[in-house]
Design a protein around this motif. Structure first.
Motif, PDB file in Angstrom:
ATOM      1  N   LYS A 139      10.790  -7.725  -3.938  1.00 21.00           N
ATOM      2  CA  LYS A 139      11.388  -6.516  -4.511  1.00 21.00           C
ATOM      3  C   LYS A 139      10.393  -5.362  -4.644  1.00 21.00           C
ATOM      4  N   PHE A 140       9.170  -5.667  -5.097  1.00 18.64           N
ATOM      5  CA  PHE A 140       8.221  -4.595  -5.405  1.00 18.64           C
ATOM      6  C   PHE A 140       7.081  -4.464  -4.404  1.00 18.64           C
ATOM      7  N   GLY A 141       6.891  -5.461  -3.552  1.00 19.57           N
ATOM      8  CA  GLY A 141       5.887  -5.375  -2.493  1.00 19.57           C
ATOM      9  C   GLY A 141       4.459  -5.231  -2.987  1.00 19.57           C
ATOM     10  N   GLU A 142       3.742  -4.271  -2.432  1.00 16.48           N
ATOM     11  CA  GLU A 142       2.306  -4.114  -2.699  1.00 16.48           C
ATOM     12  C   GLU A 142       1.957  -3.901  -4.170  1.00 16.48           C
ATOM     13  N   PRO A 143       2.713  -3.117  -4.935  1.00 17.65           N
ATOM     14  CA  PRO A 143       2.354  -2.989  -6.362  1.00 17.65           C
ATOM     15  C   PRO A 143       2.339  -4.348  -7.081  1.00 17.65           C
ATOM     16  N   TYR A 144       3.300  -5.209  -6.762  1.00 19.17           N
ATOM     17  CA  TYR A 144       3.297  -6.532  -7.392  1.00 19.17           C
ATOM     18  C   TYR A 144       2.148  -7.382  -6.875  1.00 19.17           C
ATOM     19  N   ARG A 145       1.882  -7.329  -5.567  1.00 23.18           N
ATOM     20  CA  ARG A 145       0.762  -8.103  -5.008  1.00 23.18           C
ATOM     21  C   ARG A 145      -0.556  -7.676  -5.642  1.00 23.18           C
ATOM     22  N   ALA A 146      -0.738  -6.398  -5.892  1.00 18.08           N
ATOM     23  CA  ALA A 146      -1.962  -5.903  -6.543  1.00 18.08           C
ATOM     24  C   ALA A 146      -2.059  -6.431  -7.970  1.00 18.08           C
ATOM     25  N   TYR A 147      -0.947  -6.403  -8.691  1.00 17.57           N
ATOM     26  CA  TYR A 147      -0.917  -6.942 -10.059  1.00 17.57           C
ATOM     27  C   TYR A 147      -1.220  -8.438 -10.036  1.00 17.57           C
ATOM     28  N   LYS A 148      -0.582  -9.134  -9.117  1.00 18.88           N
ATOM     29  CA  LYS A 148      -0.763 -10.586  -8.971  1.00 18.88           C
ATOM     30  C   LYS A 148      -2.230 -10.934  -8.688  1.00 18.88           C
ATOM     31  N   ALA A 149      -2.905 -10.099  -7.910  1.00 22.66           N
ATOM     32  CA  ALA A 149      -4.313 -10.343  -7.571  1.00 22.66           C
ATOM     33  C   ALA A 149      -5.252 -10.051  -8.743  1.00 22.66           C
ATOM     34  N   SER A 150      -4.782  -9.260  -9.709  1.00 24.29           N
ATOM     35  CA  SER A 150      -5.675  -8.844 -10.788  1.00 24.29           C
ATOM     36  C   SER A 150      -5.444  -9.585 -12.116  1.00 24.29           C
ATOM     37  N   VAL A 151      -4.334 -10.300 -12.249  1.00 19.10           N
ATOM     38  CA  VAL A 151      -4.029 -10.978 -13.516  1.00 19.10           C
ATOM     39  C   VAL A 151      -3.660 -12.437 -13.233  1.00 19.10           C
ATOM     40  N   ARG A 152      -4.224 -13.338 -14.035  1.00 22.29           N
ATOM     41  CA  ARG A 152      -3.951 -14.775 -13.861  1.00 22.29           C
ATOM     42  C   ARG A 152      -2.478 -15.101 -14.077  1.00 22.29           C
ATOM     43  N   ARG A 153      -2.048 -16.165 -13.435  1.00 19.70           N
ATOM     44  CA  ARG A 153      -0.660 -16.619 -13.561  1.00 19.70           C
ATOM     45  C   ARG A 153      -0.392 -17.103 -14.986  1.00 19.70           C
ATOM     46  N   TYR A 154      -1.283 -17.889 -15.538  1.00 16.43           N
ATOM     47  CA  TYR A 154      -1.058 -18.459 -16.872  1.00 16.43           C
ATOM     48  C   TYR A 154      -2.159 -18.002 -17.834  1.00 16.43           C
ATOM     49  N   LEU A 155      -3.235 -18.733 -17.904  1.00 14.07           N
ATOM     50  CA  LEU A 155      -4.308 -18.376 -18.859  1.00 14.07           C
ATOM     51  C   LEU A 155      -5.566 -17.954 -18.163  1.00 14.07           C
TER      52      LEU A 155
END
Length: 155
Positions: A139-155
């Motif tokens: 849905k969000f493409g690159e903005p989400y991928r950038a967020y995903k690369a910068s913040v851990r999934r859990y802790l």
């Protein structure tokens, strides 16, 4: 996106998973207690952990509401939320639910709270989180991928 398919298609509604797990955990405690021991320390630790977990969940919910997106994972995500607890974890509400489950297990002095973490984590991870990630990336493409690369999934 078509509204009918504009959601991650989660396998289970996370609050329902949590509620069913707590009921099963307490029923199993009644049948086979599996006491941790160490009372009143376990109760105090459980209360502290549960309170922290509830605070994280509340903070995450408020952050999502302020960000203008749906909290319910069966509805469309309207925005990528990166503030508040989402700056530390991409899934603070699920981390909070896991902490609350463990806290309740400690309060009731039963190992069933610890045992329950494994299947609940696996169901959340494979049935909810991975589906949400696929959906958000689509849905969000690159903005989400950038967020995903910068913040851990859990802790």
């Amino acid at each position: 996106m078509n509204d009918e398919k504009d959601n991650p298609g989660v396998a289970v509604f996370p609050p329902l998973l949590f509620l069913v797990t707590v009921i099963l955990m307490l029923a199993l405690r009644y049948v086979w207690p599996l006491a941790i021991g160490g009372r009143p320390l376990t109760m105090v630790l459980g209360i502290v952990l549960a309170a922290l977990a509830i605070a994280v969940i509340a903070w995450g919910r408020m952050t999502m509401q302020r960000g203008g997106t749906n909290i319910d994972p069966t509805k469309p995500t309207l925005a990528i939320i990166t503030g508040g607890p989402f700056g530390f974890s991409r899934n603070p509400l699920y981390v909070g639910l896991m902490g609350l489950l463990l806290g309740i297990g400690l309060i009731f002095d039963t190992w069933w709270g610890v045992v329950a973490l494994v299947p609940v984590f696996l169901i959340l991870h494979f049935g909810v989180v991975l589906r949400e990630e696929t959906y958000l990336e689509r849905k969000f493409g690159e903005p989400y991928r950038a967020y995903k690369a910068s913040v851990r999934r859990y802790l």
